[in-house]
Design a protein around this motif. Sequence first.
Motif, PDB file in Angstrom:
ATOM      1  N   PRO A  41       0.754  -1.219   0.098  1.00 42.71           N
ATOM      2  CA  PRO A  41       0.092  -0.161   0.033  1.00 42.71           C
ATOM      3  C   PRO A  41       0.875   1.246  -0.196  1.00 42.71           C
ATOM      4  O   PRO A  41       0.435   2.253  -0.302  1.00 42.71           O
ATOM      5  CB  PRO A  41      -0.940  -0.150   1.141  1.00 42.71           C
ATOM      6  CG  PRO A  41      -0.114  -1.083   2.273  1.00 42.71           C
ATOM      7  CD  PRO A  41       0.703  -1.955   1.396  1.00 42.71           C
ATOM      8  N   GLU A  42       2.023   1.012   0.311  1.00 47.27           N
ATOM      9  CA  GLU A  42       2.915   2.407   0.447  1.00 47.27           C
ATOM     10  C   GLU A  42       3.717   2.591  -0.660  1.00 47.27           C
ATOM     11  O   GLU A  42       4.487   3.714  -0.946  1.00 47.27           O
ATOM     12  CB  GLU A  42       4.093   2.336   1.615  1.00 47.27           C
ATOM     13  CG  GLU A  42       3.519   2.123   3.058  1.00 47.27           C
ATOM     14  CD  GLU A  42       2.495   3.164   3.390  1.00 47.27           C
ATOM     15  OE1 GLU A  42       2.929   4.304   3.125  1.00 47.27           O
ATOM     16  OE2 GLU A  42       1.494   2.935   4.074  1.00 47.27           O
ATOM     17  N   ASN A  43       3.789   1.491  -1.677  1.00 49.16           N
ATOM     18  CA  ASN A  43       4.307   1.768  -2.991  1.00 49.16           C
ATOM     19  C   ASN A  43       3.760   1.250  -4.097  1.00 49.16           C
ATOM     20  O   ASN A  43       4.030   0.046  -5.020  1.00 49.16           O
ATOM     21  CB  ASN A  43       5.765   1.156  -2.956  1.00 49.16           C
ATOM     22  CG  ASN A  43       6.642   1.442  -4.140  1.00 49.16           C
ATOM     23  OD1 ASN A  43       6.434   2.406  -4.658  1.00 49.16           O
ATOM     24  ND2 ASN A  43       7.590   0.315  -4.371  1.00 49.16           N
ATOM     25  N   ILE A  95      -0.495   0.849  -9.120  1.00 41.20           N
ATOM     26  CA  ILE A  95      -1.824   1.655  -9.555  1.00 41.20           C
ATOM     27  C   ILE A  95      -2.260   2.174  -8.334  1.00 41.20           C
ATOM     28  O   ILE A  95      -2.555   1.835  -7.181  1.00 41.20           O
ATOM     29  CB  ILE A  95      -2.938   0.517  -9.899  1.00 41.20           C
ATOM     30  CG1 ILE A  95      -2.435  -0.350 -11.221  1.00 41.20           C
ATOM     31  CG2 ILE A  95      -4.176   1.401 -10.304  1.00 41.20           C
ATOM     32  CD1 ILE A  95      -3.613  -1.307 -11.447  1.00 41.20           C
ATOM     33  N   ARG A  96      -1.933   3.678  -8.462  1.00 38.75           N
ATOM     34  CA  ARG A  96      -2.165   4.515  -7.150  1.00 38.75           C
ATOM     35  C   ARG A  96      -3.572   5.031  -7.237  1.00 38.75           C
ATOM     36  O   ARG A  96      -4.279   5.600  -8.166  1.00 38.75           O
ATOM     37  CB  ARG A  96      -1.194   5.742  -7.062  1.00 38.75           C
ATOM     38  CG  ARG A  96       0.113   5.152  -7.310  1.00 38.75           C
ATOM     39  CD  ARG A  96       1.500   6.482  -7.406  1.00 38.75           C
ATOM     40  NE  ARG A  96       2.347   5.976  -7.814  1.00 38.75           N
ATOM     41  CZ  ARG A  96       3.718   6.647  -7.872  1.00 38.75           C
ATOM     42  NH1 ARG A  96       3.347   8.008  -7.660  1.00 38.75           N
ATOM     43  NH2 ARG A  96       4.576   6.054  -8.051  1.00 38.75           N
ATOM     44  N   ALA A  97      -4.337   5.009  -6.198  1.00 37.69           N
ATOM     45  CA  ALA A  97      -5.667   5.160  -6.104  1.00 37.69           C
ATOM     46  C   ALA A  97      -5.579   6.755  -5.506  1.00 37.69           C
ATOM     47  O   ALA A  97      -4.817   7.147  -4.680  1.00 37.69           O
ATOM     48  CB  ALA A  97      -6.671   4.541  -5.111  1.00 37.69           C
ATOM     49  N   GLU A  98      -6.345   7.756  -6.193  1.00 42.39           N
ATOM     50  CA  GLU A  98      -6.679   8.914  -5.724  1.00 42.39           C
ATOM     51  C   GLU A  98      -8.176   9.131  -5.169  1.00 42.39           C
ATOM     52  O   GLU A  98      -9.107   9.064  -5.777  1.00 42.39           O
ATOM     53  CB  GLU A  98      -6.346  10.020  -6.962  1.00 42.39           C
ATOM     54  CG  GLU A  98      -5.318  10.064  -7.598  1.00 42.39           C
ATOM     55  CD  GLU A  98      -3.996  10.673  -6.781  1.00 42.39           C
ATOM     56  OE1 GLU A  98      -4.476  11.237  -5.901  1.00 42.39           O
ATOM     57  OE2 GLU A  98      -3.098  10.297  -6.952  1.00 42.39           O
ATOM     58  N   SER A  99      -8.132   9.328  -3.719  1.00 43.51           N
ATOM     59  CA  SER A  99      -9.292   9.145  -2.989  1.00 43.51           C
ATOM     60  C   SER A  99     -10.590   9.858  -3.503  1.00 43.51           C
ATOM     61  O   SER A  99     -10.541  11.053  -3.699  1.00 43.51           O
ATOM     62  CB  SER A  99      -9.025   9.374  -1.608  1.00 43.51           C
ATOM     63  OG  SER A  99     -10.251   9.296  -0.818  1.00 43.51           O
TER      64      SER A  99
END
Length: 232
Positions: free
Chosen positions: A211-213, A216-220
Amino acid sequence: MSNFPADILIIDDERQIRRLLNLTLTGAGYHVRECENGQLGLSETALKRPDAIILDLGLPDINGLEVLKQLREWTQVPILILTAWDREDEKVDALDAGADDYLTKPFSGRELLARLRVMLRRNRPDREPSVFRLGPIVVDLSSRRVEKGKEEIHLTSKEYGILRLLLLHQGKVMTHRQLLREIWGPQHEEDTHYLRVHIAHLRQKLGDSDPENRIIRAESGLGYRIVADGAE
């Protein structure tokens, strides 16, 4: 790519913000122009054709979202939204209207410059890359093949479609509505549970478990983005 410094247009009614942006950008080697309202910004864009625009949403004459929509009627210049508003619906509306990225005031100069570099790099007139590297994962769009350590990762058509869209717009937030419209069709723009399930399966197959790296990054409340290590 041109050796001339990129020309950045600031459209913001706050003099102190314009001054701070000007100092940050000129210090990084950019050429900067300033406009204090939306109408001037539209005219300056048409006359000078900047390489990127930093646009405030809270303008005194024309709503910044309307300025964005008018610009997108005729230009695809990269646009970074800068706003004091921290409401998710405003950010989603701006991204759906064609903004490339956003920052909320107060902002970090380093983050501003990093996001600007990504926008400008994505807008270069080079040929579209076909191979992307995400750490140990290699995605070859020309052959529709995804590998991790030479082993093929088998994706469903929708999982692959999501990954492909995020890579083709790397660094940019793709909103839930944009992804749903492209993959499932316009009648499914509000079916965010479809997207959550497929993103979870895609992350599992890619080994995207830290979750720290995240790959695929979620933008809340907004959507997802990928920043690839490299592209060929």
